[in-house]
Enzyme design. Structure first.
Site, short mmCIF file in Angstrom:
data_model
loop_
_atom_site.label_atom_id
_atom_site.label_comp_id
_atom_site.label_asym_id
_atom_site.label_seq_id
_atom_site.Cartn_x
_atom_site.Cartn_y
_atom_site.Cartn_z
NE ARG A 150 -3.06 0.37 3.22
CZ ARG A 150 -2.39 0.47 4.38
NH1 ARG A 150 -1.57 1.48 4.59
NH2 ARG A 150 -2.52 -0.45 5.30
CG ASP B 247 -9.96 15.89 -15.16
OD1 ASP B 247 -9.26 15.26 -15.98
OD2 ASP B 247 -10.98 15.43 -14.63
CE LYS C 236 -12.79 7.69 -18.31
NZ LYS C 236 -13.11 8.99 -17.74
CE1 TYR D 1 -16.72 11.59 -16.00
CE2 TYR D 1 -16.10 11.62 -13.69
CZ TYR D 1 -16.53 10.93 -14.81
OH TYR D 1 -16.78 9.59 -14.73
#
Ligand SMILES: *Cc1c(COP(=O)(O)O)cnc(C)c1O
Length: 381
Positions: free
Chosen positions: A53, A177, A202, A105
Site C-alpha cells: 500500500r 483535469d 481513458k 465531469y
C-alpha cells in the site's frame, strides 16, 4: 536513460519509469504481486519497499512515467480517476472553497457536492469560458481553481494560463483535469498549473480495460505531501497489475493520439457538412469558438467530439441504435469508437441538449466510421 538528459515526449513515453529488471534482466517489468517485503537483520528495508500500500515497484514505475510525461516532479497513482480527485480535495481544510467549471465531469461534481460539502469544503460552479465570471467567483477562502479543458460533453476550452493566474492572484492553487487531452496534447503544468489530474482509465490506459487515476505535481511541496498522505492513509491505490497495464500502453500514447486526432477531424468535418446535424462541437473545426485558444494551448485537438441532431432526442436515439462500427457505451480513450446519448447517462439533472451524442473516436479507419454514421443518419428524421 541518462537521468540528466532532456528527452522528447515519444522517448519518455517508451522509457520513463520503465527499466530492465535488475534481478533477471527482463526487458519488460515483472508484475510484483507481493504485498510485503523482507527486512534486513538490522531491521532496515534494503530495497526501499515495506508494504505494497505504501510503495510497489509497478506503482513507482507508473508514477515516475506520468510525472515525466506531464513535466512534473512527482506523481501519485490511484485506483480510479475519482480516487485521485478525492485525494486532491482531501488535501483541503474545512472552510476552504473551490471554484470549478459548470460543465465539470459529473463524477467530480458528485465528489464535491456529496462527499466534501458535508466536511465544509464549499464549491462555486461557474462558466469558466468567461474569465470575469471566474474572477467574481473567487473568495478570500478559495484555495483551489479546478480546470477541465476541453470540457465534457460540449468540448468547451478554458484558457489554462489565465485560470492559473487568477488562482495564484487569489492565493489558490490551479488544478487541471487533463484527461480529455492527455499529456501528448496539452501540459497544464507548463501553462502555470500546480497539479494535473488524470483518469488513466481513458487515453493513458487506452484499451478500456483498466481503471486508474493519477495526480502529477509541479513541485514536491506541502500540498502534494497532503495528497501523498491521502494515498497512503486512505489506501485507494491501484493494483500492481493495473499499473502494469497502464505502463504497457504509455509507449504508444503519442501515436495513438495522432491517429485519434486525425480520425476525429475527419469525422467532425463529415458531421459538420451533414444536413441532419445541427451542431458539431469539436475545437479542431475552424468555425468553433474555441479553435484559436485550443490551437494555442494544445498540440492537436483531441479524439473527442459531440454533435446534435436537428430532429432532437428521437433522432439521436435512432442514430445510436443503428451504428454498427461504433459501440453504444460511455467512457472514452480506447481503441474502439464509442457513442453515447449524454443526457440520459447524466440523469434528470443534466443540462445537456437531448439531441446530443458524444463520440470517442477510436482507431478504426476514418472512412468506416464515417460510412457507419452516414448509414445511421439515413435512418433518422
Ligand atoms: C472518467 C473521468 C474521470 C473519472 O475517472 P474514473 O477513472 O472513471 O474514476 C474524471 N475526469 C474526467 C474528465 C473523466 O473523463
Amino acid at each position: 536513460m541518462n537521468p540528466s538528459a532532456k528527452y522528447r515526449f515519444e522517448t519518455l513515453a517508451v522509457h520513463a519509469g520503465h527499466s530492465v529488471d535488475a534481478a533477471t534482466g527482463a526487458v519488460v517489468a515483472p508484475i510484483h504481486l507481493s504485498t510485503t517485503f523482507e527486512r534486513e537483520a538490522d531491521g532496515s528495508y534494503p530495497h526501499g519497499y515495506l508494504y505494497s500500500r505504501n510503495h510497489n515497484p509497478n506503482r513507482n514505475g507508473l508514477e515516475a512515467a506520468l510525472a515525466a510525461l506531464e513535466g512534473g516532479t512527482s506523481s501519485a497513482a490511484f485506483g480510479s480517476g475519482l480516487a485521485a480527485v478525492t485525494a486532491v480535495f482531501q488535501g483541503l481544510q474545512p472552510g476552504d472553497h473551490v471554484v470549478a467549471p459548470l460543465d465539470i465531469y459529473h463524477g467530480t461534481a458528485n465528489v464535491l457536492k456529496h462527499l466534501f460539502a458535508k466536511w465544509q469544503v464549499s464549491a462555486s460552479f461557474v462558466q469558466m469560458t468567461d474569465v470575469d465570471a471566474v474572477r467574481r467567483a473567487m473568495q478570500p477562502n478559495t484555495r483551489m481553481v479546478w480546470i477541465e479543458t476541453p470540457s465534457n460533453p460540449l468540448l468547451q476550452c478554458v484558457d489554462i494560463a489565465a485560470m492559473a493566474e487568477i488562482a495564484h492572484q487569489g492565493g489558490a492553487r490551479a488544478v487541471a483535469d487533463n484527461t480529455f487531452a492527455s499529456p501528448a496534447l496539452q501540459n497544464p503544468l507548463a501553462l502555470g498549473c500546480d497539479l494535473v489530474l488524470h483518469s488513466t482509465t481513458k487515453y493513458l490506459g487506452g484499451r478500456s480495460d483498466v481503471l486508474g487515476g493519477a495526480v502529477v505535481t509541479r513541485s514536491d511541496d506541502e500540498a502534494f505531501a497532503a495528497i501523498r498522505t491521502a494515498q497512503l492513509f486512505g489506501g485507494a491505490v491501484p493494483s500492481p497489475f493495473d499499473c502494469w497495464l497502464v505502463m504497457r500502453s504509455l509507449p504508444t500514447l503519442p501515436y495513438r493520439m495522432q491517429a485519434h486526432c486525425a480520425n476525429a477531424r475527419k469525422v467532425a468535418n463529415f458531421l459538420h457538412a451533414h444536413p441532419k446535424v445541427s451542431a458539431v462541437h469539436y475545437p479542431g473545426l475552424e468555425e468553433n469558438p474555441f479553435h484559436a485558444l485550443a490551437k494555442r494551448q494544445m498540440r492537436d485537438f483531441g479524439g473527442m467530439l459531440s454533435f446534435e441532431t436537428r430532429a432532437g432526442k428521437e433522432a439521436a436515439m435512432t442514430l445510436a441504435a443503428h451504428v454498427q462500427v461504433f459501440t453504444r457505451a460511455t467512457s472514452l480513450g480506447g481503441v474502439e469508437s464509442l457513442i453515447e446519448h449524454r443526457a440520459s447517462i447524466e440523469g434528470p439533472e443534466s443540462k445537456t441538449p437531448q439531441g446530443l451524442l458524444r463520440v470517442s473516436v477510436g482507431l478504426e479507419h476514418a472512412d468506416d466510421l464515417i460510412d457507419d454514421l452516414a448509414q445511421a443518419l439515413d435512418r433518422c428524421a
